[in-house]
Design a protein around this motif. Structure first.
Motif, PDB file in Angstrom:
ATOM      1  N   LEU A  46       7.994  -1.791  -0.499  1.00  0.00           N
ATOM      2  CA  LEU A  46       8.005  -3.191  -0.072  1.00  0.00           C
ATOM      3  C   LEU A  46       7.724  -4.154  -1.228  1.00  0.00           C
ATOM      4  CD1 LEU A  46       6.203  -3.059   3.393  1.00  0.00           C
ATOM      5  CD2 LEU A  46       8.653  -3.112   2.904  1.00  0.00           C
ATOM      6  N   VAL A  47       7.145  -3.635  -2.312  1.00  0.00           N
ATOM      7  CA  VAL A  47       6.893  -4.497  -3.470  1.00  0.00           C
ATOM      8  C   VAL A  47       8.206  -5.045  -4.018  1.00  0.00           C
ATOM      9  CG1 VAL A  47       5.971  -4.605  -5.820  1.00  0.00           C
ATOM     10  CG2 VAL A  47       4.735  -3.329  -4.059  1.00  0.00           C
ATOM     11  N   LEU A  48       9.263  -4.212  -3.996  1.00  0.00           N
ATOM     12  CA  LEU A  48      10.572  -4.673  -4.462  1.00  0.00           C
ATOM     13  C   LEU A  48      11.093  -5.791  -3.559  1.00  0.00           C
ATOM     14  CD1 LEU A  48      13.003  -4.394  -6.327  1.00  0.00           C
ATOM     15  CD2 LEU A  48      13.886  -2.605  -4.812  1.00  0.00           C
ATOM     16  N   PHE A  49      10.954  -5.634  -2.240  1.00  0.00           N
ATOM     17  CA  PHE A  49      11.370  -6.684  -1.307  1.00  0.00           C
ATOM     18  C   PHE A  49      10.567  -7.961  -1.554  1.00  0.00           C
ATOM     19  CE2 PHE A  49      12.421  -3.220   2.057  1.00  0.00           C
ATOM     20  CZ  PHE A  49      13.524  -2.852   1.305  1.00  0.00           C
ATOM     21  N   ASP A  50       9.283  -7.773  -1.850  1.00  0.00           N
ATOM     22  CA  ASP A  50       8.381  -8.891  -2.130  1.00  0.00           C
ATOM     23  C   ASP A  50       8.885  -9.687  -3.338  1.00  0.00           C
ATOM     24  OD1 ASP A  50       6.130 -10.503  -2.900  1.00  0.00           O
ATOM     25  OD2 ASP A  50       4.785  -9.094  -1.920  1.00  0.00           O
ATOM     26  N   LYS A  51       9.158  -8.989  -4.413  1.00  0.00           N
ATOM     27  CA  LYS A  51       9.569  -9.645  -5.659  1.00  0.00           C
ATOM     28  C   LYS A  51      10.942 -10.305  -5.535  1.00  0.00           C
ATOM     29  CE  LYS A  51       5.870  -8.516  -7.904  1.00  0.00           C
ATOM     30  NZ  LYS A  51       4.874  -9.557  -8.238  1.00  0.00           N
ATOM     31  N   LEU A  52      11.816  -9.715  -4.693  1.00  0.00           N
ATOM     32  CA  LEU A  52      13.160 -10.280  -4.515  1.00  0.00           C
ATOM     33  C   LEU A  52      13.192 -11.402  -3.475  1.00  0.00           C
ATOM     34  CD1 LEU A  52      15.302  -7.004  -4.522  1.00  0.00           C
ATOM     35  CD2 LEU A  52      15.080  -8.693  -6.369  1.00  0.00           C
ATOM     36  N   GLY A  53      12.117 -11.543  -2.720  1.00  0.00           N
ATOM     37  CA  GLY A  53      12.073 -12.584  -1.691  1.00  0.00           C
ATOM     38  C   GLY A  53      12.912 -12.257  -0.472  1.00  0.00           C
ATOM     39  N   VAL A  54      13.111 -10.957  -0.203  1.00  0.00           N
ATOM     40  CA  VAL A  54      13.919 -10.533   0.944  1.00  0.00           C
ATOM     41  C   VAL A  54      13.291 -10.988   2.250  1.00  0.00           C
ATOM     42  CG1 VAL A  54      14.790  -8.529   2.216  1.00  0.00           C
ATOM     43  CG2 VAL A  54      14.898  -8.577  -0.295  1.00  0.00           C
ATOM     44  N   SER A  55      11.974 -10.944   2.314  1.00  0.00           N
ATOM     45  CA  SER A  55      11.241 -11.392   3.495  1.00  0.00           C
ATOM     46  C   SER A  55      10.166 -12.374   3.060  1.00  0.00           C
ATOM     47  CB  SER A  55      10.600 -10.203   4.206  1.00  0.00           C
ATOM     48  OG  SER A  55       9.839 -10.618   5.318  1.00  0.00           O
ATOM     49  N   ASN A  65       7.188 -13.016   4.429  1.00  0.00           N
ATOM     50  CA  ASN A  65       5.865 -12.399   4.488  1.00  0.00           C
ATOM     51  C   ASN A  65       6.019 -10.880   4.523  1.00  0.00           C
ATOM     52  OD1 ASN A  65       4.102 -14.828   4.871  1.00  0.00           O
ATOM     53  ND2 ASN A  65       5.448 -15.071   6.637  1.00  0.00           N
ATOM     54  N   ILE A  66       5.148 -10.185   3.795  1.00  0.00           N
ATOM     55  CA  ILE A  66       5.213  -8.734   3.704  1.00  0.00           C
ATOM     56  C   ILE A  66       3.903  -8.139   4.214  1.00  0.00           C
ATOM     57  CG2 ILE A  66       5.588  -6.754   2.195  1.00  0.00           C
ATOM     58  CD1 ILE A  66       7.967  -8.536   2.109  1.00  0.00           C
ATOM     59  N   LEU A  67       3.990  -7.161   5.112  1.00  0.00           N
ATOM     60  CA  LEU A  67       2.817  -6.466   5.616  1.00  0.00           C
ATOM     61  C   LEU A  67       2.655  -5.143   4.868  1.00  0.00           C
ATOM     62  CD1 LEU A  67       0.482  -6.051   7.609  1.00  0.00           C
ATOM     63  CD2 LEU A  67       2.139  -5.084   9.221  1.00  0.00           C
ATOM     64  N   TYR A  68       1.572  -5.028   4.134  1.00  0.00           N
ATOM     65  CA  TYR A  68       1.278  -3.820   3.372  1.00  0.00           C
ATOM     66  C   TYR A  68       0.167  -3.024   4.035  1.00  0.00           C
ATOM     67  CZ  TYR A  68       3.853  -5.781  -0.648  1.00  0.00           C
ATOM     68  OH  TYR A  68       4.818  -6.295  -1.477  1.00  0.00           O
ATOM     69  N   ARG A  69       0.116  -1.742   3.695  1.00  0.00           N
ATOM     70  CA  ARG A  69      -0.985  -0.870   4.079  1.00  0.00           C
ATOM     71  C   ARG A  69      -1.435  -0.102   2.844  1.00  0.00           C
ATOM     72  NH1 ARG A  69       2.967   0.298   7.578  1.00  0.00           N
ATOM     73  NH2 ARG A  69       3.271   2.352   6.618  1.00  0.00           N
ATOM     74  N   THR A  70      -2.736   0.051   2.698  1.00  0.00           N
ATOM     75  CA  THR A  70      -3.249   0.859   1.595  1.00  0.00           C
ATOM     76  C   THR A  70      -3.570   2.258   2.101  1.00  0.00           C
ATOM     77  OG1 THR A  70      -5.607   0.379   1.933  1.00  0.00           O
ATOM     78  CG2 THR A  70      -4.340  -1.216   0.645  1.00  0.00           C
ATOM     79  N   TYR A  71      -3.739   3.194   1.178  1.00  0.00           N
ATOM     80  CA  TYR A  71      -4.102   4.556   1.556  1.00  0.00           C
ATOM     81  C   TYR A  71      -5.478   4.621   2.213  1.00  0.00           C
ATOM     82  CZ  TYR A  71      -0.046   6.391  -0.895  1.00  0.00           C
ATOM     83  OH  TYR A  71       1.239   6.669  -1.283  1.00  0.00           O
ATOM     84  N   GLY A  93      -6.451   2.516   4.399  1.00  0.00           N
ATOM     85  CA  GLY A  93      -6.336   2.013   5.755  1.00  0.00           C
ATOM     86  C   GLY A  93      -6.352   0.502   5.904  1.00  0.00           C
ATOM     87  N   VAL A  94      -6.461  -0.234   4.811  1.00  0.00           N
ATOM     88  CA  VAL A  94      -6.476  -1.699   4.867  1.00  0.00           C
ATOM     89  C   VAL A  94      -5.057  -2.227   5.069  1.00  0.00           C
ATOM     90  CG1 VAL A  94      -6.915  -3.806   3.540  1.00  0.00           C
ATOM     91  CG2 VAL A  94      -8.536  -1.915   3.443  1.00  0.00           C
ATOM     92  N   LYS A  95      -4.918  -3.224   5.934  1.00  0.00           N
ATOM     93  CA  LYS A  95      -3.652  -3.921   6.124  1.00  0.00           C
ATOM     94  C   LYS A  95      -3.794  -5.346   5.580  1.00  0.00           C
ATOM     95  CE  LYS A  95      -2.814  -1.518  10.502  1.00  0.00           C
ATOM     96  NZ  LYS A  95      -2.643  -1.721  11.973  1.00  0.00           N
ATOM     97  N   PHE A  96      -2.739  -5.847   4.968  1.00  0.00           N
ATOM     98  CA  PHE A  96      -2.799  -7.234   4.497  1.00  0.00           C
ATOM     99  C   PHE A  96      -1.391  -7.796   4.369  1.00  0.00           C
ATOM    100  CE2 PHE A  96      -2.609  -4.554   0.757  1.00  0.00           C
ATOM    101  CZ  PHE A  96      -1.739  -5.211  -0.099  1.00  0.00           C
ATOM    102  N   ILE A  97      -1.305  -9.102   4.536  1.00  0.00           N
ATOM    103  CA  ILE A  97      -0.017  -9.803   4.429  1.00  0.00           C
ATOM    104  C   ILE A  97      -0.007 -10.659   3.167  1.00  0.00           C
ATOM    105  CG2 ILE A  97       1.296 -11.740   5.415  1.00  0.00           C
ATOM    106  CD1 ILE A  97       0.986 -10.561   8.110  1.00  0.00           C
TER     107      ILE A  97
END
Length: 262
Positions: free
Chosen positions: A23-32, A34-40, A42-46
């Motif tokens: 999703l980092v690639l989508f983030d940098k390209l501006g495809v979306s 807002n991006i919802l990430y998850r860490t290993y 268990g943290v979620k962040f937008i």
């Protein structure tokens, strides 16, 4: 993420921290937007795409920016932490991940960050973070918050840091002393400050409160308006019985020897 890291280190941090790194690639390209990430862990962040949000997230949530060992709160019961310059809540998330009983005061003046901060706390069902909608300053009142485009982590009330092309908002400002008093805070286990150029002024203004209440202090300093800022901060705190215990990039960590006696 800082340019101090080479491209291979940055890629490594992404793949060892984020559970959905593509999703980092989508983030940098501006495809979306807002991006919802998850860490290993268990943290979620937008994050907001095509901004520095994801860079900050990886730096902080990977533990590279503020190592867990420097915070020293994992085994404490109900530690008190102040996150000054909370941005979208990344450091606050990191603290509550380390210690679920932590009480965090997240200070953030920029409305566009406050919205994401609230979302990120709700995503993780965190109740121990109190959001304070102020600019931490050496003066109580109102101030101009200068901002520019999508540089959401760089909004500042410091006149020495503002640039001509920036716009501003009127926000409330509060001193460290005022925040401590208003929230009935007795001891601060960790005070983290990333307030875009006002760190030294805030500490100098309320040095009595810092000496008497802050056990550990983490400061991200800025030298664009004062090349000797690092030396000034160290000199002020060492004279007041603090010892430097950490340095990484433009971040300094200090231990209050008066409040940490064995």
């Amino acid at each position: 993420m800082s340019n101090d890291y080479n491209i291979f280190e940055k890629i490594l941090f992404v793949f060892t921290t984020i559970n959905n790194p593509h999703l980092v690639l989508f983030d940098k390209l501006g495809v979306s937007k807002n991006i919802l990430y998850r860490t290993y862990s268990g943290v979620k962040f937008i994050t907001r795409s095509r901004t520095s949000d994801i860079n900050e997230a990886i730096s902080i949530l990977s533990g590279k920016e503020y190592p867990e060992s420097i915070l020293a709160i994992s085994s404490k019961k109900n530690p008190i932490v102040i996150d000054a310059g909370a941005h979208i809540g990344l450091f606050s998330l990191f603290v509550t991940l380390i210690n679920h009983s932590a009480k965090v005061y997240a200070i953030e003046p920029y409305e566009k960050n406050i919205g994401r901060l609230n979302i990120n706390m709700n995503l993780n069902k965190i109740k121990g973070v109190k959001i304070l909608h102020y600019a931490l300053s050496d003066k109580k009142g109102i101030a101009r918050l200068w901002y520019s485009g999508n540089k959401f982590d760089m909004a500042t009330i410091s006149l020495s840091r503002k640039r001509k092309e920036e716009e501003y908002l009127i926000v409330k400002s509060e001193t460290l002393r005022g925040i401590i008093s208003r929230n009935y805070i007795e001891i601060i286990d960790v005070l983290k400050m990333d307030i875009e150029g006002l760190e030294y002024k805030v500490i100098k203004k309320d040095i009595k409160q810092v000496v008497g209440k802050v056990k550990r202090l983490l400061i991200e300093y800025h030298t664009d308006s004062d090349s000797k800022m690092r030396e000034k901060i160290i000199d002020l705190l060492v004279k007041n019985n603090f010892r430097i215990i950490f340095e990484h990039r433009h971040i300094l960590g200090f231990l209050n020897e008066s409040l940490n006696k064995s």
